[in-house]
Design an enzyme around this catalytic site. Structure first.
Site, PDB file in Angstrom:
ATOM      1  N   THR A  64       1.736   6.918   0.410  1.00 40.35           N
ATOM      2  CA  THR A  64       0.808   5.859  -0.004  1.00 40.35           C
ATOM      3  C   THR A  64       0.916   5.558  -1.497  1.00 40.35           C
ATOM      4  O   THR A  64       1.403   6.393  -2.270  1.00 40.35           O
ATOM      5  CB  THR A  64      -0.645   6.301   0.282  1.00 40.35           C
ATOM      6  OG1 THR A  64      -1.531   5.199   0.086  1.00 40.35           O
ATOM      7  CG2 THR A  64      -1.091   7.430  -0.635  1.00 40.35           C
ATOM      8  N   THR A  93      -5.627   7.882   7.336  1.00 36.20           N
ATOM      9  CA  THR A  93      -5.490   6.785   6.383  1.00 36.20           C
ATOM     10  C   THR A  93      -6.908   6.305   6.054  1.00 36.20           C
ATOM     11  O   THR A  93      -7.866   6.666   6.728  1.00 36.20           O
ATOM     12  CB  THR A  93      -4.653   5.624   6.956  1.00 36.20           C
ATOM     13  OG1 THR A  93      -5.264   5.171   8.170  1.00 36.20           O
ATOM     14  CG2 THR A  93      -3.230   6.056   7.257  1.00 36.20           C
ATOM     15  N   GLY A  94      -6.999   5.481   5.018  1.00 35.14           N
ATOM     16  CA  GLY A  94      -8.334   5.003   4.641  1.00 35.14           C
ATOM     17  C   GLY A  94      -8.846   5.756   3.436  1.00 35.14           C
ATOM     18  O   GLY A  94      -8.072   6.316   2.650  1.00 35.14           O
ATOM     19  N   ARG A 119      -5.811   9.581 -10.355  1.00 29.75           N
ATOM     20  CA  ARG A 119      -6.594   9.840  -9.130  1.00 29.75           C
ATOM     21  C   ARG A 119      -5.641  10.201  -7.982  1.00 29.75           C
ATOM     22  O   ARG A 119      -4.632   9.534  -7.751  1.00 29.75           O
ATOM     23  CB  ARG A 119      -7.408   8.597  -8.772  1.00 29.75           C
ATOM     24  CG  ARG A 119      -8.186   8.691  -7.436  1.00 29.75           C
ATOM     25  CD  ARG A 119      -7.432   8.105  -6.277  1.00 29.75           C
ATOM     26  NE  ARG A 119      -8.243   8.025  -5.049  1.00 29.75           N
ATOM     27  CZ  ARG A 119      -7.745   7.754  -3.850  1.00 29.75           C
ATOM     28  NH1 ARG A 119      -6.467   7.541  -3.688  1.00 29.75           N
ATOM     29  NH2 ARG A 119      -8.538   7.702  -2.798  1.00 29.75           N
ATOM     30  N   THR A 157      -2.138   3.137   3.803  1.00 29.51           N
ATOM     31  CA  THR A 157      -1.306   4.341   3.847  1.00 29.51           C
ATOM     32  C   THR A 157      -0.614   4.423   5.198  1.00 29.51           C
ATOM     33  O   THR A 157      -1.116   3.901   6.181  1.00 29.51           O
ATOM     34  CB  THR A 157      -2.261   5.538   3.682  1.00 29.51           C
ATOM     35  OG1 THR A 157      -2.992   5.352   2.492  1.00 29.51           O
ATOM     36  CG2 THR A 157      -1.540   6.861   3.682  1.00 29.51           C
ATOM     37  N   SER A 165       0.808  -1.225   0.000  1.00 27.80           N
ATOM     38  CA  SER A 165       0.000   0.000   0.000  1.00 27.80           C
ATOM     39  C   SER A 165       0.832   1.262   0.000  1.00 27.80           C
ATOM     40  O   SER A 165       0.278   2.362  -0.015  1.00 27.80           O
ATOM     41  CB  SER A 165      -0.912   0.009   1.230  1.00 27.80           C
ATOM     42  OG  SER A 165      -0.127  -0.015   2.385  1.00 27.80           O
TER      43      SER A 165
END
Ligand code: GLY
Length: 345
Positions: free
Chosen positions: A217, A250-251, A227, A199, A86
């Protein structure tokens, strides 16, 4: 007795008059750090990555007294390790099978920041972000411009797509539709599943109460090329303030961007909220915007630290069926900390 009055009485016992206390709260209206902040580093991962990242970072902090060198060293460990899918080398690619990295760096004493996004072929994205901060008059460089800038600073161009990540991408490509010409293997076997990652945020307070942070990340797996998530957006995936502390996310980046997650968290801490409550506040905001927890089908995790040495960690979903965790290291050594999941376990 009300909390405020009890608190004022408590401060009165410490020799502060009500007038001077009122002055502190009403005139400055900002977080008042303790004079004796201890150096501390924090990372958004649990014990395995926490120790891998924070131990060398701490050694650098002790050796150099340089908070940026310390957190960069820590974040580089994850970026260079292909077993983490990741971040950095070995990160999961976009829908065309190309790894594109996002990273940011921010330094409290100067309030400067630097970011890169959609950076290809360079392993240490956070180091390039730091150079954007330190060696340009800009804050954000993306795509081919970011690659050109990295090469100008001597970073080697390298293939970031490992065999594991390529096979994971191929599995996605061959199974996403039965109306295209890509066909999965007859036995359906690709490769063992990737290790969990995400991340990474590496935050720190140095020897001189100097605050800094990094977020790095490879972003969303199979994203549309170009993106950009929250990680390189200052105020979304990262924010630091030398008078208050540091925060990172993160997420699902899209949700963190539209709430300015890390900046919102910082302002809540500045107004006196604990890091833990401020992390939860941001997640509550995200949940509200989405129409309630029942409607939320993604995860976001917030971490934070303030100059008092307090920390916070919260996520929408539980992590490994438990409360979300993060890692810190101080002169007392490594410590795993856990916080709150907004959805009950
Ligand atoms: N939080 C990482 C991303 O959404 O790209």
């Amino acid at each position: 007795m009300g909390h405020r009055r009890a608190f004022l009485q408590h401060l009165g016992l410490l020799g502060l008059s009500t007038a001077s206390i009122t002055k502190i709260f009403d005139q400055k209206k900002k977080f008042i750090p303790f004079a004796s902040s201890e150096p501390m580093l924090m990372c958004s991962r649990g014990e395995y990555w926490g120790k891998k990242v924070l131990n060398p970072a701490w050694d650098v902090l002790i050796e150099t007294n340089n908070i940026l060198d310390a957190i960069e060293t820590g974040a580089n460990v994850c970026e260079l390790d292909p077993t983490d899918q990741s971040v950095g080398y070995g990160g999961l690619p976009n829908e065309r099978g190309v790894v594109q990295l996002d990273a940011s760096c921010m330094y409290g004493p100067t309030h400067r920041c630097g970011s890169v996004a959609s950076l290809e072929n360079i392993k240490k994205a956070c180091s390039v972000a730091r150079l954007v901060m330190e060696r340009t008059d800009h804050t954000f460089i993306v795509g081919p411009g970011a690659l050109e800038f990295a090469k100008a600073h001597g970073f080697p161009e390298e293939n970031l797509l490992t065999e594991e990540s390529r096979l994971r991408w191929l599995e996605w490509k061959e199974n996403m539709s039965d109306k295209d010409d890509w066909i999965p293997p007859a036995d359906g076997v690709y490769i063992k599943k990737a290790k969990k990652g995400g991340t990474i945020n590496v935050l720190g307070i140095g020897m001189k109460n100097d605050v800094a942070g990094i977020t790095t990340t490879s972003g969303l797996f199979a994203k549309i090329p170009g993106r950009v998530g929250d990680s390189p957006i200052i105020g979304a995936g990262l924010y630091v303030d030398n008078e208050v502390g540091a925060a990172g996310a993160t997420g699902r980046g899209e949700e963190v961007i539209r709430t300015c997650g890390s900046f919102l968290l910082m302002e809540k801490m500045r107004a006196g909220m604990s890091p833990q409550k401020a992390c939860e506040f941001v997640l509550e905001r995200i949940i509200d915007i989405n129409g309630g927890l029942d409607k939320v089908d993604f995860n976001v995790k917030m971490i934070a630290m303030n100059l008092n040495g307090e920390t916070g960690v919260a996520s929408i979903e539980p992590e490994d069926h438990a409360a979300p965790y993060a890692s810190i290291i101080t002169s007392k050594g490594y410590k795993l900390i856990s916080g709150k999941a907004m959805r009950s376990m």
